[in-house]
Design an enzyme around this catalytic site. Structure first.
Site, mmCIF file in Angstrom:
data_model
loop_
_atom_site.group_PDB
_atom_site.id
_atom_site.type_symbol
_atom_site.label_atom_id
_atom_site.label_comp_id
_atom_site.label_asym_id
_atom_site.label_seq_id
_atom_site.Cartn_x
_atom_site.Cartn_y
_atom_site.Cartn_z
ATOM 1 N N ASP A 18 0.873 -1.171 0.000
ATOM 2 C CA ASP A 18 0.000 0.000 0.000
ATOM 3 C C ASP A 18 0.911 1.222 0.000
ATOM 4 O O ASP A 18 1.465 1.601 1.035
ATOM 5 C CB ASP A 18 -0.910 -0.007 1.228
ATOM 6 C CG ASP A 18 -1.813 1.209 1.273
ATOM 7 O OD1 ASP A 18 -2.421 1.531 0.242
ATOM 8 O OD2 ASP A 18 -1.910 1.824 2.346
ATOM 9 N N GLU A 79 -1.838 -1.305 -5.141
ATOM 10 C CA GLU A 79 -3.059 -0.595 -5.521
ATOM 11 C C GLU A 79 -2.784 0.251 -6.751
ATOM 12 O O GLU A 79 -1.737 0.900 -6.849
ATOM 13 C CB GLU A 79 -3.527 0.283 -4.364
ATOM 14 C CG GLU A 79 -4.905 0.857 -4.563
ATOM 15 C CD GLU A 79 -5.410 1.564 -3.323
ATOM 16 O OE1 GLU A 79 -6.536 1.261 -2.893
ATOM 17 O OE2 GLU A 79 -4.675 2.408 -2.768
ATOM 18 N N ASP A 152 -2.199 1.136 7.178
ATOM 19 C CA ASP A 152 -1.523 0.877 5.896
ATOM 20 C C ASP A 152 -1.139 -0.597 5.775
ATOM 21 O O ASP A 152 -1.136 -1.158 4.677
ATOM 22 C CB ASP A 152 -0.272 1.750 5.770
ATOM 23 C CG ASP A 152 -0.579 3.206 6.011
ATOM 24 O OD1 ASP A 152 -0.904 3.908 5.040
ATOM 25 O OD2 ASP A 152 -0.516 3.628 7.177
#
Length: 178
Positions: A18, A79, A152
């Site tokens: 992330d 992502e 996170d």
């Protein structure tokens, strides 16, 4: 020898990342033969905003490289780019994503990218789920006693789970088509 059972049975290990400019979360998840998901490690690379950006990027590269070397994932998932209001922040985030991809590619690993909608759908079953719902589902799917911190790290685990679910589905579809 080719397996005749269409059920997905291979162990697969994925490093989810992330990306962030202050915290870059990471999580390594393994899918076992019995379809259990296991969290091998998770955490976040905390970056000092006082450090120059190039130094922060080196820190991310080195830490992710060490995690890859220690846990030997089969794949890396991150992502996908999303829209940001602040162009300067979006550029910095893009640089962090590039460094994460470089760390994976340098280790000979393929990188898969998933949209936030895909990640939420894979983990919660609803693409517009709230962050808290995703975090609780991550803890549940990995049989953890509590939601991983920082957030996170939980997000990185969700990205890894998304890749494992997506890969398993694609494998089942391939097997069924044979």
């Amino acid at each position: 020898m080719e397996a005749t059972n269409p059920q997905y049975t291979s162990d697969m290990r994925v490093l989810g990342i992330d990306c962030g400019t202050e915290y870059t979360g990471y999580g390594v998840v393994e899918l076992c033969d019995d379809d259990r998901l296991i969290c091998l490690t998770c955490g976040a690379v905390k970056l000092s905003p006082r450090e120059p950006l190039p130094r922060r990027l080196v820190e991310i590269f080195e830490r992710l490289g060490a995690i890859i070397e220690q846990h030997r994932p089969d794949y890396v998932a991150i992502e996908d780019v999303f829209y940001a209001v602040n162009a300067k922040s979006a550029i910095k985030l893009g640089q962090v994503r590039g460094v994460a991809m470089l760390a994976a590619s340098s280790a000979g690993l393929d990188v898969a990218e998933y949209s936030p909608l895909s990640i939420k759908s894979a983990v919660v079953g609803y693409g517009k789920a709230e962050k808290r719902q995703v975090q609780h589902m991550v803890a549940r799917l990995l049989n953890l006693d509590e939601v991983p911190e920082p957030t996170d790290a939980a997000d990185a685990l969700a990205i890894a789970i998304c890749h494992l679910h997506t890969s398993a589905t694609l494998e089942r579809q391939k097997a069924a088509a044979r």
